[in-house]
Design a protein around this motif. Sequence first.
Motif, PDB file in Angstrom:
ATOM      1  N   GLY A  51     -10.440   1.087   1.555  1.00  0.00           N
ATOM      2  CA  GLY A  51     -11.343   0.843   2.620  1.00  0.00           C
ATOM      3  C   GLY A  51     -10.841   1.275   4.322  1.00  0.00           C
ATOM      4  O   GLY A  51      -9.562   1.049   4.420  1.00  0.00           O
ATOM      5  N   ARG A  52     -11.378   0.604   5.161  1.00  0.00           N
ATOM      6  CA  ARG A  52     -11.840   0.908   6.283  1.00  0.00           C
ATOM      7  C   ARG A  52     -10.086  -0.033   7.015  1.00  0.00           C
ATOM      8  O   ARG A  52      -9.209   0.411   7.551  1.00  0.00           O
ATOM      9  CB  ARG A  52     -12.813   0.494   7.713  1.00  0.00           C
ATOM     10  N   TYR A  53      -9.241  -0.981   6.885  1.00  0.00           N
ATOM     11  CA  TYR A  53      -8.689  -2.479   7.218  1.00  0.00           C
ATOM     12  C   TYR A  53      -7.624  -2.065   5.834  1.00  0.00           C
ATOM     13  O   TYR A  53      -7.505  -3.010   5.633  1.00  0.00           O
ATOM     14  CB  TYR A  53      -9.266  -3.682   7.470  1.00  0.00           C
ATOM     15  N   GLY A  54      -8.376  -1.492   5.590  1.00  0.00           N
ATOM     16  CA  GLY A  54      -6.600  -0.845   3.812  1.00  0.00           C
ATOM     17  C   GLY A  54      -5.559  -1.535   4.039  1.00  0.00           C
ATOM     18  O   GLY A  54      -5.199  -0.510   5.437  1.00  0.00           O
ATOM     19  N   GLY A  55      -4.791  -1.116   3.259  1.00  0.00           N
ATOM     20  CA  GLY A  55      -3.714  -0.663   2.851  1.00  0.00           C
ATOM     21  C   GLY A  55      -2.319  -1.218   2.078  1.00  0.00           C
ATOM     22  O   GLY A  55      -3.284  -2.289   1.294  1.00  0.00           O
ATOM     23  N   THR A  56      -0.633  -1.348   2.288  1.00  0.00           N
ATOM     24  CA  THR A  56      -0.220  -2.354   1.158  1.00  0.00           C
ATOM     25  C   THR A  56       0.400  -3.747   2.468  1.00  0.00           C
ATOM     26  O   THR A  56       0.548  -3.659   3.342  1.00  0.00           O
ATOM     27  CB  THR A  56       1.091  -1.723   1.050  1.00  0.00           C
ATOM     28  N   PHE A  57      -0.304  -4.646   1.460  1.00  0.00           N
ATOM     29  CA  PHE A  57      -0.219  -5.993   2.056  1.00  0.00           C
ATOM     30  C   PHE A  57       0.970  -7.127   1.094  1.00  0.00           C
ATOM     31  O   PHE A  57       1.216  -7.159   0.189  1.00  0.00           O
ATOM     32  CB  PHE A  57      -1.663  -7.052   2.484  1.00  0.00           C
ATOM     33  N   VAL A  58       1.486  -8.056   1.689  1.00  0.00           N
ATOM     34  CA  VAL A  58       2.545  -8.858   1.225  1.00  0.00           C
ATOM     35  C   VAL A  58       1.418  -9.770   0.543  1.00  0.00           C
ATOM     36  O   VAL A  58       0.290 -10.032   1.188  1.00  0.00           O
ATOM     37  CB  VAL A  58       3.361  -9.973   2.111  1.00  0.00           C
ATOM     38  N   VAL A  59       1.104 -10.382  -0.898  1.00  0.00           N
ATOM     39  CA  VAL A  59       0.789 -11.658  -1.144  1.00  0.00           C
ATOM     40  C   VAL A  59       0.954 -12.801  -0.400  1.00  0.00           C
ATOM     41  O   VAL A  59       2.045 -12.879   0.055  1.00  0.00           O
ATOM     42  CB  VAL A  59       0.715 -11.183  -2.188  1.00  0.00           C
ATOM     43  N   ASP A  60      -0.184 -13.112  -0.359  1.00  0.00           N
ATOM     44  CA  ASP A  60      -0.157 -14.608  -0.091  1.00  0.00           C
ATOM     45  C   ASP A  60       0.503 -15.924  -0.556  1.00  0.00           C
ATOM     46  O   ASP A  60       1.685 -16.443  -0.066  1.00  0.00           O
ATOM     47  CB  ASP A  60      -1.437 -15.182   0.406  1.00  0.00           C
ATOM     48  N   GLU A  61       1.525 -15.635  -1.671  1.00  0.00           N
ATOM     49  CA  GLU A  61       2.080 -16.182  -2.162  1.00  0.00           C
ATOM     50  C   GLU A  61       2.618 -15.444  -3.160  1.00  0.00           C
ATOM     51  O   GLU A  61       2.954 -15.650  -4.134  1.00  0.00           O
ATOM     52  CB  GLU A  61       2.039 -17.157  -3.233  1.00  0.00           C
ATOM     53  N   PRO A  62       4.218 -14.626  -2.729  1.00  0.00           N
ATOM     54  CA  PRO A  62       4.770 -13.894  -2.917  1.00  0.00           C
ATOM     55  C   PRO A  62       5.659 -14.685  -3.935  1.00  0.00           C
ATOM     56  O   PRO A  62       5.859 -16.341  -4.009  1.00  0.00           O
ATOM     57  CB  PRO A  62       5.965 -13.877  -2.128  1.00  0.00           C
TER      58      PRO A  62
END
Length: 215
Positions: A51-62
């Motif tokens: 989506g528009r604000y997509g991408g690759t994100f670090v998970v909230d609890e690695p």
Amino acid sequence: MLQAIRLGVVGPGEKLPAERELAARLNVSRVTLREAIRALQQAGFVQSRRGRYGGTFVVDEPPTAIRHDVRGVARRWDAARLADVFTFRHVLETGAAEAAAARELTAAEREHLTAKLAEAGRADLADFRRRDSRLHLAIAEVTGSSALVSAVADVRMRLNELLDAIPLLERNIEHSREQHEQVVAAILAGNPSAAREAMAEHLAGTASLLRGFLG
């Protein structure tokens, strides 16, 4: 990239830089980068969003956010191993503080260091370790030596198992914040000997705390 995540350079919930920028930073091809990201996804460290604000994100609890058992860690770290990593860290980080203070820092470097100090200063208990790591890396970064940055990151990675095993106490954090301020003030004032001394005192306190819990 995994080192950056574990050290908190890119924190839980934060987005990784754009693919082109990240490939350039790491000096790898975009194909190699995509393979690395896929491996991190499979290991549970990052997730992709569309989506528009997509991408690759670090998970909230690695996965590395899980705290280790103190006794289990203590069994893996005997006195000789502790002494080795503490000596290595002392040489690296006191030298980094001294070298940073000896340089004529640019306005951007001064702002970067001040910003990381402020972030560490206002971090709560849950975020303190990450912000603390980021400040120590920032001190290495303003020395202008990429090799030193890599070495400081490496020793911090070794220490994370130890630091994650012990509880965070508010009084210890307050003392650490005061020492951070002294280190950064000496660097910004261009006083190499004071910066080295303040960093040495800070590292000695951390080493003493770890020995107390793991000894």
